[in-house]
Design an enzyme around this catalytic site. Structure first.
Site, mmCIF file in Angstrom:
data_model
loop_
_atom_site.group_PDB
_atom_site.id
_atom_site.type_symbol
_atom_site.label_atom_id
_atom_site.label_comp_id
_atom_site.label_asym_id
_atom_site.label_seq_id
_atom_site.Cartn_x
_atom_site.Cartn_y
_atom_site.Cartn_z
ATOM 1 N N GLU A 94 -9.556 -43.461 39.972
ATOM 2 C CA GLU A 94 -8.397 -42.573 40.088
ATOM 3 C C GLU A 94 -7.118 -43.374 40.223
ATOM 4 O O GLU A 94 -7.128 -44.472 40.782
ATOM 5 C CB GLU A 94 -8.578 -41.656 41.310
ATOM 6 N N CYS A 107 0.225 -45.677 41.865
ATOM 7 C CA CYS A 107 -0.763 -46.278 42.765
ATOM 8 C C CYS A 107 -2.034 -46.448 41.932
ATOM 9 O O CYS A 107 -2.609 -45.453 41.476
ATOM 10 C CB CYS A 107 -0.990 -45.362 43.965
ATOM 11 N N CYS A 114 -15.699 -49.532 46.296
ATOM 12 C CA CYS A 114 -15.213 -50.670 47.088
ATOM 13 C C CYS A 114 -16.361 -51.232 47.906
ATOM 14 O O CYS A 114 -17.180 -50.484 48.419
ATOM 15 C CB CYS A 114 -14.075 -50.239 48.011
ATOM 16 N N CYS A 118 -14.166 -49.720 55.152
ATOM 17 C CA CYS A 118 -13.204 -49.186 56.120
ATOM 18 C C CYS A 118 -13.612 -47.762 56.488
ATOM 19 O O CYS A 118 -13.848 -46.928 55.601
ATOM 20 C CB CYS A 118 -11.798 -49.217 55.535
ATOM 21 N N CYS A 121 -11.739 -44.506 55.167
ATOM 22 C CA CYS A 121 -11.360 -44.448 53.751
ATOM 23 C C CYS A 121 -12.418 -43.728 52.907
ATOM 24 O O CYS A 121 -13.607 -44.053 52.976
ATOM 25 C CB CYS A 121 -11.166 -45.880 53.250
ATOM 26 N N CYS A 339 -3.043 -41.435 50.564
ATOM 27 C CA CYS A 339 -3.670 -42.702 50.933
ATOM 28 C C CYS A 339 -5.033 -42.480 51.585
ATOM 29 O O CYS A 339 -5.166 -41.651 52.481
ATOM 30 C CB CYS A 339 -2.792 -43.439 51.935
HETATM 31 S S1 SF4 Z 1 -9.202 -49.006 52.541
HETATM 32 FE FE1 SF4 Z 1 -10.873 -48.269 51.206
HETATM 33 S S2 SF4 Z 1 -10.414 -49.083 49.180
HETATM 34 FE FE2 SF4 Z 1 -9.150 -50.239 50.659
HETATM 35 S S3 SF4 Z 1 -10.400 -52.039 51.207
HETATM 36 FE FE3 SF4 Z 1 -10.906 -50.485 52.725
HETATM 37 S S4 SF4 Z 1 -12.705 -49.425 51.868
HETATM 38 FE FE4 SF4 Z 1 -11.769 -50.570 50.181
#
Ligand code: SF4
Length: 346
Positions: A94, A107, A114, A118, A121, A339
């Site tokens: 995306e 963005c 990923c 995190c 996220c 975000c």
């Molecule tokens: S915020 Fe999300 S996309 Fe960014 S590094 Fe952490 S897990 Fe990966």
């Protein structure tokens, strides 16, 4: 559809020129095709109208153009646009267009999913499938530039690498994409209008400094206390704050560029005075700017936006210590484009 033919956009201009010479044609033909591929963003060899039919057929027999397809475009009531982008192997990433009165920002994503984890996220819930190629990153920017011209009557002005993925885990391809974006043979954008946002990979921050990159650096910090940061960004156990700070000191010594920190304040996690004091302490070694970003809950879990009094407390503490601070409202919440919300839900 996947094919065994080589993606022509993996070739440098020199390689393309050599290819034509090997075919008994003129090297100049390589320049023409290169211009079609990058400056004019041709989706097919058919589009290359100043190239002869025989040459186009020859290219067709040897190469593919793995152009992205915008599968779905969603427009938010605040003007934000989210693209679900289909890659040549049918994976989806995306990218988002964020308009404000003075700028239009793209963005973009750098990886499919990923590998970092995190906790706040949405992308982290997707397994990392692969890195994006330079042309796939470039195409996202071109698509958003076109949408910006169409829906906002102005070209794209800024780019942030803050979509899916950790850009410094796909460093070489991100650098190649930025080279194309900033080159006069690509989009000719100023590198000063590009921000690469990292969760903090110390070795790669030092490499960026050594490579004398011209774009800006932002760090998703979210806590300057190891214990707290590790609980929300588990890779901090491997790359603790001391090593991040050491890498940032190296970056600043080499580039003299101010460091921007992205920072979300969550209720009960990092909303106390001691958290703000630790942030001030962490920032002290170099001119810094802190962007406090409004959080968009991805579910009803432990991460909830802090009270506005906690945000005010942060702003006061930072300003008293002469650290520039902005509070950024999130955009495109109604289409999950804000975000931390990118998770291929569309
Ligand atoms: S915020 Fe999300 S996309 Fe960014 S590094 Fe952490 S897990 Fe990966």
């Amino acid at each position: 559809m996947a094919t065994s033919k080589k993606d022509i956009r993996a070739l440098t201009k020199e390689q393309l020129r050599n290819f034509f010479v090997e075919q008994g044609d003129k090297a100049f033909r390589g320049n023409q095709v290169y211009e079609w591929l990058w400056q004019k963003s041709a989706h097919s060899f058919e589009d290359m109208t100043n190239i002869s039919k025989e040459t186009r057929e020859m290219l067709e027999n040897n190469f593919v153009i793995n152009h992205i397809q915008v599968d779905q475009m969603q427009r938010s009531s605040d003007g934000t646009i989210k693209n679900a982008v289909r890659l040549h192997d049918d994976l989806i990433v995306e990218s988002v267009l964020i308009p404000t009165p003075t700028r239009t920002t793209a963005c973009v994503s750098s990886q499919v999913g990923c590998s970092l984890d995190c906790k706040f996220c949405a992308t982290a819930r997707l397994k990392r499938m692969r890195n994006l190629n330079p042309d796939e990153i470039y195409d996202q920017v071109v698509a958003i530039d076109n949408e910006s011209r169409l829906y906002h009557n102005r070209p794209l002005s800024n780019i942030v690498f803050m979509g899916m993925g950790e850009p410094l885990m796909n460093y070489n391809n991100v650098i190649k994409a930025i080279d194309k974006i900033t080159s006069p043979e690509g989009l000719g954008m100023s590198p000063k209008r590009i921000v690469v946002s990292t969760s903090g990979v110390p070795k790669m921050i030092k490499k960026m400094a050594d490579d004398e990159v011209k774009f800006k650096l932002a760090v998703s910090l979210h806590s300057a206390i190891d214990e707290v940061r590790t609980s929300i960004m588990p890779f901090n156990a491997t790359f603790p704050l001391a090593s991040l700070r050491e890498a940032l000191q190296y970056w600043y010594a080499k580039t003299k560029n101010r460091i921007t920190y992205e920072y979300v304040v969550w209720k009960g996690i990092n909303d106390k005075r001691k958290d703000a004091d630790a942030l001030v302490e962490f920032c002290k070694f170099a001119p810094s700017k802190v962007n406090i970003i409004e959080y968009n809950p991805i579910d009803d879990g432990e991460f909830q936006q802090a009270q506005s009094s906690a945000i005010d407390m942060y702003v006061n503490v930072l300003e008293k210590n002469h650290i520039t601070v902005t509070v950024r409202r999130s955009r495109g919440k109604d289409i999950d484009a804000a975000c931390g919300q990118l998770a291929n839900k569309s």
